[in-house]
Design a protein around this motif. Structure first.
Motif, PDB file in Angstrom:
ATOM      1  N   VAL A  67      13.775  -3.934 -17.474  1.00 35.20           N
ATOM      2  CA  VAL A  67      14.627  -5.041 -18.053  1.00 35.20           C
ATOM      3  C   VAL A  67      15.861  -3.819 -18.318  1.00 35.20           C
ATOM      4  N   VAL A  68      16.895  -3.709 -17.184  1.00 26.37           N
ATOM      5  CA  VAL A  68      18.052  -2.507 -17.375  1.00 26.37           C
ATOM      6  C   VAL A  68      18.664  -2.523 -18.656  1.00 26.37           C
ATOM      7  N   GLU A  69      19.128  -3.415 -18.970  1.00 24.57           N
ATOM      8  CA  GLU A  69      19.384  -4.084 -20.626  1.00 24.57           C
ATOM      9  C   GLU A  69      18.490  -3.141 -21.518  1.00 24.57           C
ATOM     10  N   PHE A  70      17.238  -3.402 -21.728  1.00 25.78           N
ATOM     11  CA  PHE A  70      16.704  -2.985 -22.456  1.00 25.78           C
ATOM     12  C   PHE A  70      15.914  -0.872 -21.794  1.00 25.78           C
ATOM     13  N   GLN A  71      16.834  -0.195 -21.670  1.00 20.62           N
ATOM     14  CA  GLN A  71      16.197   0.578 -20.384  1.00 20.62           C
ATOM     15  C   GLN A  71      17.313   2.219 -21.307  1.00 20.62           C
TER      16      GLN A  71
ATOM     17  N   LYS B 204      25.716   4.308 -14.111  1.00 21.59           N
ATOM     18  CA  LYS B 204      26.102   4.858 -14.713  1.00 21.59           C
ATOM     19  C   LYS B 204      26.985   4.060 -15.688  1.00 21.59           C
ATOM     20  N   GLU B 205      28.734   4.135 -15.258  1.00 18.04           N
ATOM     21  CA  GLU B 205      29.428   3.899 -16.002  1.00 18.04           C
ATOM     22  C   GLU B 205      29.826   2.643 -16.358  1.00 18.04           C
ATOM     23  N   TYR B 206      29.237   1.960 -15.869  1.00 20.44           N
ATOM     24  CA  TYR B 206      28.927   0.155 -16.416  1.00 20.44           C
ATOM     25  C   TYR B 206      27.649   0.206 -17.342  1.00 20.44           C
ATOM     26  N   GLU B 207      26.813   0.935 -16.731  1.00 18.54           N
ATOM     27  CA  GLU B 207      25.622   0.849 -17.762  1.00 18.54           C
ATOM     28  C   GLU B 207      26.046   1.149 -19.278  1.00 18.54           C
ATOM     29  N   LYS B 208      26.878   2.548 -19.901  1.00 13.42           N
ATOM     30  CA  LYS B 208      27.862   3.072 -20.467  1.00 13.42           C
ATOM     31  C   LYS B 208      29.003   1.384 -21.297  1.00 13.42           C
ATOM     32  N   LEU B 209      29.144   0.984 -19.962  1.00 12.85           N
ATOM     33  CA  LEU B 209      30.252  -0.431 -20.809  1.00 12.85           C
ATOM     34  C   LEU B 209      29.555  -1.428 -21.534  1.00 12.85           C
ATOM     35  N   TRP B 210      28.403  -1.518 -20.768  1.00 10.18           N
ATOM     36  CA  TRP B 210      27.245  -2.632 -21.346  1.00 10.18           C
ATOM     37  C   TRP B 210      26.797  -2.484 -23.004  1.00 10.18           C
ATOM     38  N   LYS B 211      26.179  -1.002 -22.895  1.00 13.45           N
ATOM     39  CA  LYS B 211      25.934  -0.473 -24.401  1.00 13.45           C
ATOM     40  C   LYS B 211      27.149  -0.510 -25.248  1.00 13.45           C
ATOM     41  N   GLY B 212      28.175  -0.618 -25.408  1.00  8.59           N
ATOM     42  CA  GLY B 212      29.552  -0.624 -25.627  1.00  8.59           C
ATOM     43  C   GLY B 212      29.575  -1.761 -26.312  1.00  8.59           C
ATOM     44  N   PHE B 213      29.449  -2.413 -25.120  1.00  6.49           N
ATOM     45  CA  PHE B 213      30.153  -4.121 -25.569  1.00  6.49           C
ATOM     46  C   PHE B 213      28.684  -4.879 -26.185  1.00  6.49           C
TER      47      PHE B 213
ATOM     48  N   GLY C 183       1.086  -1.469   0.078  1.00  9.62           N
ATOM     49  CA  GLY C 183      -0.023  -0.134   0.550  1.00  9.62           C
ATOM     50  C   GLY C 183       0.721   1.346  -0.064  1.00  9.62           C
ATOM     51  N   GLN C 184       1.943   1.435  -0.579  1.00  9.81           N
ATOM     52  CA  GLN C 184       3.074   1.987  -0.576  1.00  9.81           C
ATOM     53  C   GLN C 184       3.467   3.027  -2.012  1.00  9.81           C
ATOM     54  N   LYS C 185       3.761   4.380  -2.416  1.00 15.69           N
ATOM     55  CA  LYS C 185       3.670   4.250  -3.395  1.00 15.69           C
ATOM     56  C   LYS C 185       5.323   4.374  -3.587  1.00 15.69           C
ATOM     57  N   LEU C 186       5.467   4.952  -4.544  1.00 13.50           N
ATOM     58  CA  LEU C 186       7.293   4.813  -4.729  1.00 13.50           C
ATOM     59  C   LEU C 186       7.841   6.042  -5.433  1.00 13.50           C
ATOM     60  N   ASN C 187       8.404   6.819  -4.732  1.00 17.51           N
ATOM     61  CA  ASN C 187       9.439   7.933  -4.886  1.00 17.51           C
ATOM     62  C   ASN C 187      10.339   8.042  -6.220  1.00 17.51           C
ATOM     63  N   ARG C 188       9.448   8.068  -6.572  1.00 14.57           N
ATOM     64  CA  ARG C 188      10.315   8.446  -7.997  1.00 14.57           C
ATOM     65  C   ARG C 188      11.508   9.338  -7.941  1.00 14.57           C
ATOM     66  N   GLU C 189      11.959   9.953  -8.008  1.00 16.59           N
ATOM     67  CA  GLU C 189      12.545  11.014  -7.555  1.00 16.59           C
ATOM     68  C   GLU C 189      13.980  10.778  -7.137  1.00 16.59           C
ATOM     69  N   ILE C 190      13.705   9.450  -6.245  1.00 18.60           N
ATOM     70  CA  ILE C 190      15.168   8.832  -5.792  1.00 18.60           C
ATOM     71  C   ILE C 190      14.946   7.512  -6.118  1.00 18.60           C
ATOM     72  N   ALA C 191      14.382   7.014  -6.547  1.00 24.05           N
ATOM     73  CA  ALA C 191      14.426   5.702  -7.649  1.00 24.05           C
ATOM     74  C   ALA C 191      15.121   6.039  -9.265  1.00 24.05           C
ATOM     75  N   ASP C 192      14.855   7.153  -9.348  1.00 22.94           N
ATOM     76  CA  ASP C 192      15.670   7.533 -10.779  1.00 22.94           C
ATOM     77  C   ASP C 192      16.442   8.389 -10.374  1.00 22.94           C
ATOM     78  N   ARG C 193      17.487   7.948  -9.070  1.00 17.40           N
ATOM     79  CA  ARG C 193      18.776   8.801  -9.398  1.00 17.40           C
ATOM     80  C   ARG C 193      19.950   7.256  -8.949  1.00 17.40           C
ATOM     81  N   VAL C 194      20.443   6.828  -9.574  1.00 13.07           N
ATOM     82  CA  VAL C 194      21.387   6.338 -10.238  1.00 13.07           C
ATOM     83  C   VAL C 194      23.749   6.501  -9.715  1.00 13.07           C
ATOM     84  N   SER C 195      23.388   5.723  -9.168  1.00  6.71           N
ATOM     85  CA  SER C 195      24.545   6.011  -9.037  1.00  6.71           C
ATOM     86  C   SER C 195      26.040   6.065 -10.304  1.00  6.71           C
ATOM     87  N   LYS C 196      27.088   6.852  -9.912  1.00  6.63           N
ATOM     88  CA  LYS C 196      28.209   7.294 -10.934  1.00  6.63           C
ATOM     89  C   LYS C 196      28.392   5.523 -11.462  1.00  6.63           C
ATOM     90  N   GLU C 197      29.022   4.989 -10.393  1.00  6.05           N
ATOM     91  CA  GLU C 197      29.378   3.648 -10.600  1.00  6.05           C
ATOM     92  C   GLU C 197      28.593   3.183 -11.766  1.00  6.05           C
TER      93      GLU C 197
END
Length: 253
Positions: free
Chosen positions: A249-253, A213-222, A197-211
């Protein structure tokens, strides 16, 4: 007159309705319907169920002792389904078990439509839970919490909880069911809990760490580096990863 018991679509509500129906109509025609999903019938009396944990626990003990562990597990899975007739099917399975010599064998009577219904619901929920065990991906937020967001048809969080608790026992992680507004929360080295019965705090959920973001870039490049455009096979990709899972799924976002 046939009694129809009305309850909320949650564990305590459904089991409380089964308790009242069993106590008053175990040998009579009766039914259970979920609040907000009721279809009015002629010559029926509708009863609002008073829900309590005591009633729910009593029904669970009854099923374990007289129908057996297999039936109990099937019922637990079935009650997580989104099917509006799930509670009614479970109640009629309990009634059917009274009419056979060995009540613990009730789930073998698949010729009974209510037993077949519970078995089908259990299988559907278990299959979806298995799919999410494979497809769930986590993203690391700025606060260090591993976060995932899913949109299941059924309430599968409790079905997948132990798998991820065993896989990440030393991590703080959270899985959010945005369809049913439920959170599966795990604190490092502690047991998981379910928050409803609780709602998600979207602002906090969208704040990903710097690490992250780097891994996401590496994955897309690979991914782009190893891809061969001429050998792309969308149909095969859909068989391994259906469209309905891809948005979360993170890989498709």
């Amino acid at each position: 007159m046939k009694q129809i018991y009305i309850c909320h679509d949650r564990r305590i509500g459904i089991l409380s309705a089964i308790y009242d129906a069993w106590k008053e109509c175990r040998d009579k025609e009766a039914g259970i319907e979920l609040r907000g999903m009721t279809e009015q019938q002629l010559f029926c009396e509708y009863v609002e169920v008073e829900e309590s944990e005591k009633k729910a626990a009593a029904v669970e003990r009854l099923i374990r002792e007289h129908l057996g562990q297999e039936a109990y597990e099937n019922v637990c899975y079935a009650l997580l389904s989104e099917d509006r007739m799930k509670a009614d099917a479970v109640f009629h399975v309990m009634q059917a078990a009274r009419k056979i010599a060995c009540s613990t064998k009730i789930m073998d009577y698949l010729g009974n439509p209510h037993v077949a219904k519970v078995f089908e619901l259990k299988r559907n929920v278990a299959n979806e839970a298995h799919s999410f065990i494979e497809f769930i991906r986590f993203r690391e937020l700025e606060n260090g919490v591993m976060f995932s967001e899913i949109a299941p048809k059924n309430r599968v969080l409790t079905c997948i909880a132990d798998h991820f608790a065993n896989r990440f026992p030393l991590e703080n992680w959270m899985i959010y069911d945005k369809v049913h507004l439920e959170f599966l929360v795990h604190r490092a080295e502690c047991h998981w809990i379910l928050v409803e019965g609780q709602k998600l705090n979207r602002e906090i959920a969208d704040r990903v760490s710097k690490e992250e973001k780097e891994y996401e870039k590496l994955w897309k490049g690979f991914f782009h580096a190893i891809a061969i455009e001429e050998r792309a096979n969308p149909r095969l990709q859909r068989s391994h990863m259906p469209f309905r899972y891809r948005n979360d799924v993170v890989e498709f976002q």
